[in-house]
Write an enzyme that holds these catalytic residues in place. Structure first.
Site, short mmCIF file in Angstrom:
data_model
loop_
_atom_site.label_atom_id
_atom_site.label_comp_id
_atom_site.label_asym_id
_atom_site.label_seq_id
_atom_site.Cartn_x
_atom_site.Cartn_y
_atom_site.Cartn_z
N ARG A 109 -4.39 7.95 35.97
CA ARG A 109 -2.96 7.81 36.25
C ARG A 109 -2.64 8.06 37.71
O ARG A 109 -1.51 7.81 38.14
CB ARG A 109 -2.16 8.85 35.45
CG ARG A 109 -1.93 8.47 34.01
CD ARG A 109 -1.09 9.55 33.36
NE ARG A 109 -1.31 9.59 31.94
CZ ARG A 109 -0.62 8.88 31.06
NH1 ARG A 109 0.35 8.09 31.48
NH2 ARG A 109 -0.87 8.95 29.78
N ARG A 143 13.60 -0.12 20.61
CA ARG A 143 12.48 0.26 19.75
C ARG A 143 12.96 1.15 18.61
O ARG A 143 13.73 2.08 18.81
CB ARG A 143 11.42 0.98 20.58
CG ARG A 143 10.20 1.39 19.80
CD ARG A 143 9.00 1.66 20.68
NE ARG A 143 9.33 2.41 21.88
CZ ARG A 143 8.79 2.20 23.07
NH1 ARG A 143 7.90 1.25 23.22
NH2 ARG A 143 9.14 2.92 24.11
N ARG A 177 13.58 6.93 18.84
CA ARG A 177 13.02 8.17 19.40
C ARG A 177 13.97 8.71 20.46
O ARG A 177 14.59 7.96 21.18
CB ARG A 177 11.67 7.88 20.08
CG ARG A 177 10.53 7.86 19.11
CD ARG A 177 9.23 7.81 19.91
NE ARG A 177 8.12 7.38 19.07
CZ ARG A 177 7.24 6.45 19.40
NH1 ARG A 177 7.32 5.83 20.56
NH2 ARG A 177 6.27 6.13 18.58
N ARG A 190 10.57 7.78 33.44
CA ARG A 190 9.15 7.47 33.22
C ARG A 190 8.68 6.37 34.17
O ARG A 190 7.58 6.41 34.70
CB ARG A 190 8.92 7.00 31.77
CG ARG A 190 9.10 8.05 30.71
CD ARG A 190 8.31 7.72 29.44
NE ARG A 190 8.74 6.53 28.74
CZ ARG A 190 9.44 6.54 27.60
NH1 ARG A 190 9.78 7.67 27.04
NH2 ARG A 190 9.78 5.41 27.01
#
Ligand SMILES: [Zn+2]
Length: 232
Positions: A88, A122, A165, A176
């Site tokens: 990452r 989502r 979520r 993010r």
């Protein structure tokens, strides 16, 4: 062949890694899954991970690398493996280079605007974890079908309730993406400079995308004369 998938959160790294892993029968290695397995089995590494987590600290790269080194030295990784979620950061990529060569890096591209739309649309089944998408993207050449449940708000498989979520909201997704831009995006140049990277624009349904990715890997393999196992 040893492959890495890069791409912003929500671009489908997990989906594509696991489909390509079953196509070529090479392991799909997710560092998140490895952490969970070590914790569950209470291994030496798991105990160390737990200590860092309990004290509210991030697990240091040295432990993650140690864990990966163990994993990729196992027999099933002889023909290759796919890394998903690692590296990452540039320091992680540098450490990784010390323990293994990487043949191909697939860099998934998708605009922030679409990633935000998709994340907010989502829905997850709270019983079985099945994932749905309540949005269809149709923007220029980008045509991504939705994954609508047959009955609104209910899971097709188990009839459980579909939930959004907590962190699938615009503000969190933007955060993010910002972290990705700062920490992970520099890896694109890191691997590009080594000639390993292939950019893929995510624009269709997963099945069509998987065949595009397989094609890209094959042409890279030919270009660099990498040994590749076409066995299905
Ligand atoms: Zn379900």
């Amino acid at each position: 062949m040893k492959k890495i998938f890069l791409g912003p959160p929500g671009s489908g790294k997990g989906t594509y890694s696991s489909r390509i892993s079953s196509f070529w029968k090479i392991p799909h290695i997710s560092t998140g899954d490895l952490f969970r397995a070590h914790l569950k089995n209470q291994t030496e590494i798991g105990k160390q991970i737990k200590e860092f987590m309990n004290s509210g600290n991030l697990v240091p790269d040295t432990i993650t690398i140690e864990m990966l080194k163990n994993r990729i030295s196992q027999n099933d990784c002889k023909k290759g493996f796919i890394l998903d979620g690692f590296p990452r950061t540039i320091p992680q990529a540098e450490e990784l280079a010390k323990i293994t060569d990487i043949d191909v890096v697939i860099n998934l591209n998708l605009s922030n605007e679409i990633l935000i739309k998709k994340a907010c649309a989502r829905r997850v089944c709270q019983d079985c974890g099945d994932i749905y998408s309540t949005i269809e993207i149709n923007q220029g050449e980008i045509k991504m079908p939705g994954m609508f449940p047959k009955e609104e708000g209910k899971c097709d498989k188990c009839h459980g309730e579909l939930m959004q979520r907590k962190d699938d909201n615009e503000a969190t997704v933007k955060e993010r993406l910002e972290t990705f831009k700062n920490q992970t995006a520099p890896l694109i140049d890191f691997y590009k400079n080594n000639g390993l990277l292939k950019d893929i624009q995510v624009k269709y349904n997963p099945t069509k995308m998987v065949s595009e990715i397989l094609q890209a890997i094959k042409s890279l393999a030919e270009k660099y004369e990498l040994s590749i196992d076409y066995e299905k």
